[in-house]
Design an enzyme around this catalytic site. Structure first.
Site, short mmCIF file in Angstrom:
data_model
loop_
_atom_site.label_atom_id
_atom_site.label_comp_id
_atom_site.label_asym_id
_atom_site.label_seq_id
_atom_site.Cartn_x
_atom_site.Cartn_y
_atom_site.Cartn_z
N ASP A 214 0.83 -1.20 0.00
CA ASP A 214 0.00 0.00 0.00
C ASP A 214 0.87 1.25 0.00
O ASP A 214 1.86 1.34 0.74
CB ASP A 214 -0.89 -0.02 1.25
CG ASP A 214 -1.92 1.08 1.26
OD1 ASP A 214 -2.77 1.10 0.36
OD2 ASP A 214 -1.87 1.93 2.19
N GLU A 273 1.51 -0.66 -5.12
CA GLU A 273 0.47 0.33 -5.37
C GLU A 273 1.20 1.67 -5.39
O GLU A 273 1.45 2.28 -4.35
CB GLU A 273 -0.60 0.34 -4.29
CG GLU A 273 -1.74 1.30 -4.63
CD GLU A 273 -2.28 2.10 -3.44
OE1 GLU A 273 -3.40 2.62 -3.55
OE2 GLU A 273 -1.59 2.21 -2.42
#
Length: 532
Positions: A214, A273
């Site tokens: 993330d 990401e």
């Protein structure tokens, strides 16, 4: 007038070692909305484990699970309080272990989220930092500006809106690029590196096959944390150049993680990401000594336009090929409006979404499927009173409308919660979803579910698909045509039907076709796969 197809140019990717991720189809499970086992209306690990056969039947190679760690759930679990514990909302560590073992039994690999940019404000480190402990150096605490320190340390803004700083009771400020409950970690501190290496090993030892990282572009901030100098609201997916995103220092972190992943057998992977200003900057995350994949958000945000699509495809393939990597294609995820709705909603949106799915699965590289897109689910207009996205409550930041793509899946039945679990569902499901459930679509050759199953099966069977080369062919304006070994894909982005010479034998189409004596009437907003 019948159109003839002719080659224009070919691009050959650089030689590369084998790797399962290079052409994998990976299915994203948003855990709280996938399947509920205990009737509390919230999806959990036991529910996900019970529904793994759906993914095996779909034909995907791996499953990516969103965070299920212990968390106050201020941002759907992306505010982690304990990275080694399962939140009771989702089960316990035994449930996680059972899910991994069952997935492996079914031939599915398992990727989990790791959240290294920030912790929860309930994490023991941050609580100790607020109490004045040495842990303060593991976050970004700064004195305020102004006569009495009443102004934030700089002009940075949160992705969710408002200042990226919150003042403590002691009078100083801490940085949070997302919600105030998500303080950013200071990756200049060695204890942060050591802790996350230990966390990765914990889950790798449990059998996890990889990590979706993330905010992989956010861990390092520009030296001195300079002002931006103008109001520049950071977006969830964008191409901005900002002093807190895509700093060169993040790459050494990813190199160290790659070395750790490579020390385990079984080809464990890291997936970034990362929001980068260009395809070239994004490709840096997948250099041979860094991560294995990076989400292609330029493709996700591309308009329904043939020229724009081709430009993004070309730029993406050129950038990743230059570093010996493959491109990772994605149409939807838990942070964006579902592409069925983005492409126009209603019948038009579904028609385009089905065509886009075939385009995506025909391109070189890996593809991600967000739960429910295989059912053609549209975005849901969730009532404001039921929204839970933290950005929704901050007004001037990210649109705060992510709940609409997170509505629990319909599995079966004629009324809510459509087999999601023995109770209700944490967000309301539309009545129209009874015709979109897994049970309603299974076995119907015209359904979106069967289209996805057929496409993924053919992707495995046809030797020209997956990783490899792509050659553009000349076609009518508004139509994308490309060839791969023994295979041709045609995408008509126009509303109107076109007539052209059939480039081969049709093997799959997003809508019904008419072919007569080698001439095909290519429907508007459709995609066809051909065996050349």
């Amino acid at each position: 007038m019948t159109q003839e197809l002719a080659p224009t140019r070919a691009g050959q990717p650089a030689p590369h070692p084998a790797g399962w991720w290079r052409d994998a189809v990976i299915y994203q499970v948003y855990v709280r909305s996938f399947a509920d086992s205990d009737g509390d209306g919230i999806g959990d690990l036991q529910g996900a484990r019970a529904r793994l056969p759906h993914l095996a039947e779909l034909g995907v190679d791996a499953v990516w699970l969103t965070p299920f760690y212990r968390s106050p759930q201020a941002d759907g679990g992306y505010d982690v309080a304990d990275y080694r514990a399962v939140d009771p909302l989702f089960g316990d560590l035994a449930d996680a272990d059972s899910l991994v073992r069952e997935a492996h039994r079914l031939g599915l690999r398992v990727i989990v989220d790791i959240v290294p940019n920030h912790t929860s404000d309930q994490h023991t480190w941050f609580q100790a930092a607020l109490a004045g402990g040495d842990e303060r150096d593991r976050y970004h605490f700064r004195p305020g500006r102004g006569t009495n320190g009443e102004l934030p340390p700089n002009d940075w803004e949160s992705v969710f809106g408002g200042p990226a700083w919150t003042r403590t009771a002691a009078g100083d400020w801490y940085l949070h690029l997302f919600a105030s409950q998500q303080p950013d970690l200071n990756w200049e501190h060695p204890a942060v590196h050591t802790e996350f290496e230990s966390i990765l090993r914990f889950w790798l030892d449990l059998g996890i096959d990889g990590f979706r990282i993330d905010v992989a572009h956010g861990m390092i901030k520009a030296a001195g944390m300079p002002d931006i100098g103008q109001r520049e609201q950071a977006k969830m997916i964008g191409a901005q150049v900002l002093p807190f995103f895509d700093q060169d220092g993040v790459h050494e972190i990813h190199r160290s993680w790659r070395r750790l992943l490579d020390s385990y057998d079984g080809e464990r992977i890291g997936v970034a990401e990362a929001w980068a200003p260009s395809a070239e900057r994004l490709a840096l995350y997948v250099r041979p000594d860094e991560l294995h994949q990076a989400f292609n958000f330029q493709f996700l945000t591309c308009a329904w336009d043939a020229a724009a699509m081709r430009r993004v495809i070309d730029e993406s393939l050129a950038a990743t090929t230059s570093v010996g990597a493959t491109t990772t294609w994605v149409l939807s995820n838990h942070d964006v409006v579902r592409h069925t709705t983005r492409y126009g909603d209603g019948e038009r949106g579904l028609r385009r979404a089905r065509a886009a799915a075939l385009l995506t699965l025909a391109l070189p590289g890996s593809a991600y499927v967000y739960q429910g897109e295989e059912l053609g689910l549209p975005e849901v207009d969730v009532p404001d009173s039921l929204r839970q996205d933290p950005a929704f409550f901050r007004g001037d930041g990210q649109e705060g409308l992510r709940d609409g793509c997170r509505v629990p899946l319909p599995w079966s039945g004629d009324s809510a919660p459509y087999g999601f679990g023995p109770g209700g569902s944490w967000l309301p499901q539309p009545e129209s979803w009874k015709s979109l459930s897994v049970a309603a679509q299974r076995g119907n050759p015209d359904s979106t579910l069967e289209l996805y199953r057929s496409a993924i099966a053919l992707r495995r069977q046809l030797p020209g698909l997956g990783d490899g080369a792509l050659e553009w062919l000349v076609g009518p304006e508004g139509v994308l045509v490309f060839a791969r070994p023994g295979f041709v894909c045609t995408l008509n982005t126009l509303e109107r039907e076109l007539t052209l010479s059939a480039p081969g034998r049709p093997v799959l189409s997003s809508t019904a076709l008419e072919i007569h004596e080698g001439v095909v009437r290519l429907p508007g907003e459709s995609c066809v796969w051909w065996a050349a």
